[in-house]
Design an enzyme around this catalytic site. Structure first.
Site, PDB file in Angstrom:
ATOM      1  N   GLY A 277       0.821  -1.389   0.177  1.00 35.28           N
ATOM      2  CA  GLY A 277       0.164   0.071  -0.002  1.00 35.28           C
ATOM      3  C   GLY A 277       0.959   1.232   0.045  1.00 35.28           C
ATOM      4  CB  SER A 278       0.031   4.563   1.575  1.00 31.19           C
ATOM      5  OG  SER A 278      -1.304   4.623   1.043  1.00 31.19           O
TER       6      SER A 278
END
Length: 565
Positions: A277-278
């Site tokens: 993810g981020s």
């Protein structure tokens, strides 16, 4: 009649006695000379040996206690794996004197890992010999001996002991019953640990057992609290690649490896791959700065509307509805703006970034238990955009740790290692980011913790910087909206980074104090905060509440909503 008595010849007797005494004295003198000569000969020989001799016995004494397999210790010399003398219990079924039906239940009572029926089958078999228990404790040996069955045999044999039980189990691995390394560093170091010339010297790993214990404790508490199916954590020296702690949960006890399920023996740090993810967003931004796509921190991008790619849309979890700059992109974790930056980098730029970080290969580390990354087969526009925020590519947590080390250490990527590295002997590595970009990323990551999603990852006085990542887990029919992988990748202290700390929870569940949220900001970030607070002084980092990273050039760029009176 007169009797004549002859008088004894006293002169003759006196002469004979004198001759006998002289002979005795002569013999005594000869005997004394012989003893004296032998003594002088022995003394001379001993003196010669002491001065000129090569005493083989001294070498025998020094090596008589060398273990059959060398010890493994942590970076401070704490024993992690040792070889000791242990007992084995076996039986010769053909020599049995007792009634098998009488002996079987008594054996089952002493050693319940087999049933009474199994013991009965062994006792009635035609085998010459069968082990009943390897690595038996002395108390059990005494109880088995008390059964009084001559066919039961006892033997001393070397046993591999892990005195810290589950601590660093996935790093150490374990040995089989024949003493050979099966997984972990026991397998990697097999030749070194059994070399007669080297096994007397313990092998030092990079692991610090104190830091390892703290990470295991905090990660297990979080995994239990959030009912996660698994968790990983690690602490890495940013300048050497040394792993100070490596934790994979669930864990196993290498002293009883046969009693643990296969999934517990799996090293999720090096074998399991995840879309993280981020946590990828700072990597994308750093690449953009390096190649001139981002030329100013005040450079603004449109975050007002999602990006459409075919039938899919890239959108933000918390839409801002305005144009935002680079610091705000990371603080608010904007998928839209990160994707726009990646679009400018293009496929060559994004692929080059990931290849320089070695994301296309299994993790670079000595351990043999490694997973293959899920590398994109098609680098189309959608892949270019989604990989910029950690979707469409899956790597191990160790890949991420090495990438973050390069991100903050001045830009140099180095392979990870679980071997202690002597000062000044770190791997040369290769440059991934320029030094000015690395210095700038330190400040941006610090802002994320001060003003963004990483607030709960801060630790007072340690100037933590980092980035959260909450990625939906892929499954049948696409990504799950309810199950995710939550990660917080951090480093400290950000004015002069020394360690990367990563915590990841697999499929955590929300709790009342997280208001039902399962994101990394609520689940993984607090783990990192607690680990840093507990281990900072152990790692030589003293907290300083009066010290802070210089953010004067960046803080004016952060837009904050004015509150009405």
């Amino acid at each position: 009649m007169t009797t004549l008595v002859a008088r004894p010849n006293r002169t003759r007797d006196a002469g004979q006695r004198y001759q006998w005494l002289a002979t005795a004295h002569l013999r005594l003198m000869v005997l004394m000379l012989v003893f004296l000569g032998v003594g002088l000969l022995i003394g001379t020989r001993l003196i010669w040996l002491a001065v000129f001799g090569d005493p083989p016995q001294s070498r025998n004494i020094s090596t008589s206690y060398v273990p059959i397999r060398g010890d493994i210790v942590d970076r401070n010399g704490v024993a992690l794996a040792s070889t000791i003398d242990a007992w084995s219990i076996g039986i010769h079924p053909k020599k049995l004197l007792s009634d098998p039906e009488d002996l079987a239940p008594r054996l089952a009572e002493l050693m319940p890992e087999r049933s009474e029926a199994q013991y009965l089958a062994i006792l009635r078999s035609e085998r010459t010999f069968t082990y009943l228990r390897r690595r038996a404790m002395p108390e059990l040996v005494a109880q088995a001996n008390a059964l009084g069955e001559p066919a039961i045999a006892f033997a001393r044999e070397p046993e591999r002991l892990y005195p810290q039980t589950t601590l660093a189990a996935h790093v150490l691995g374990y040995t089989d019953f024949d003493g050979r390394g099966v997984i972990g560093m026991e397998r990697v170091l097999e030749e070194r640990l059994t070399d007669p010339k080297l096994r007397s010297t313990p092998v030092a790993l990079s692991i610090d057992s104190r830091v390892q214990a703290a990470m295991e404790s905090e990660l297990f508490a979080a995994m239990t609290k959030h009912s996660a199916i698994g968790a990983t954590g690690l602490v890495m020296d940013v300048d050497t690649g040394e792993l100070i702690a490596l934790v994979s949960l669930p864990v196993f006890n290498p002293n009883k490896f046969g009693q643990s399920p296969a999934e517990a023996r799996r090293n999720n740090v090096t074998q399991s791959v995840y879309e993280l993810g981020s946590t990828f967003k700072p990597l994308t931004v750093a690449k953009a700065i390096d190649v001139g796509v981002v030329t100013s921190m005040s450079q603004r991008y449109d975050a007002t509307a999602p990006i459409a790619i075919g039938r899919f849309r890239i959108k933000d979890d918390h839409p801002l509805g305005r144009w935002i700059n680079v610091p705000e992109t990371l603080i608010h974790s904007s998928n839209i703006v990160t994707a726009r930056i990646a679009d400018q980098l293009g496929q060559p730029g994004m692929e080059d970034l990931f290849r320089k970080l070695d994301f296309q290969n299994p993790p670079a580390i000595e351990l043999r238990e490694k997973g293959r990354t899920l590398w994109p087969h098609n680098w189309g526009r959608s892949t270019t955009l989604t990989t910029s925020y950690g979707h469409g590519i899956a790597v191990t947590p160790l890949h991420l740790a090495s990438a973050y080390a390069a991100l903050v250490n001045g830009g140099i990527w180095r392979p990870a290692t679980v071997m202690r590295v002597e000062k000044g002997k770190a791997a040369e590595g290769r440059r991934v980011f320029t030094e000015p970009t690395s210095h700038l990323m330190r400040k941006l990551l610090r802002l994320v913790v001060l003003d963004g999603t990483g607030r709960r990852g801060d630790a007072a006085g340690y100037r933590v910087g980092g980035k959260t990542g909450t990625a939906e887990k892929p499954g049948v029919g696409g990504y799950s909206k309810k199950v995710n992988v939550s990660t917080f990748a951090a480093a400290f202290p950000m004015d002069q980074p020394r360690y990367v700390v990563i915590a990841m929870l697999d499929a955590p569940k929300g709790t009342s104090d997280t208001f039902g949220f399962t994101g990394a900001a609520w689940t993984a970030a607090p783990v990192v905060s607690k680990v840093i607070a507990r281990t900072g002084p152990m790692l030589g980092v003293i907290p300083d509440a009066n010290k802070e990273v210089d953010l004067a050039a960046l803080t004016p760029l952060i837009w904050k909503e004015k509150k009405e009176n």
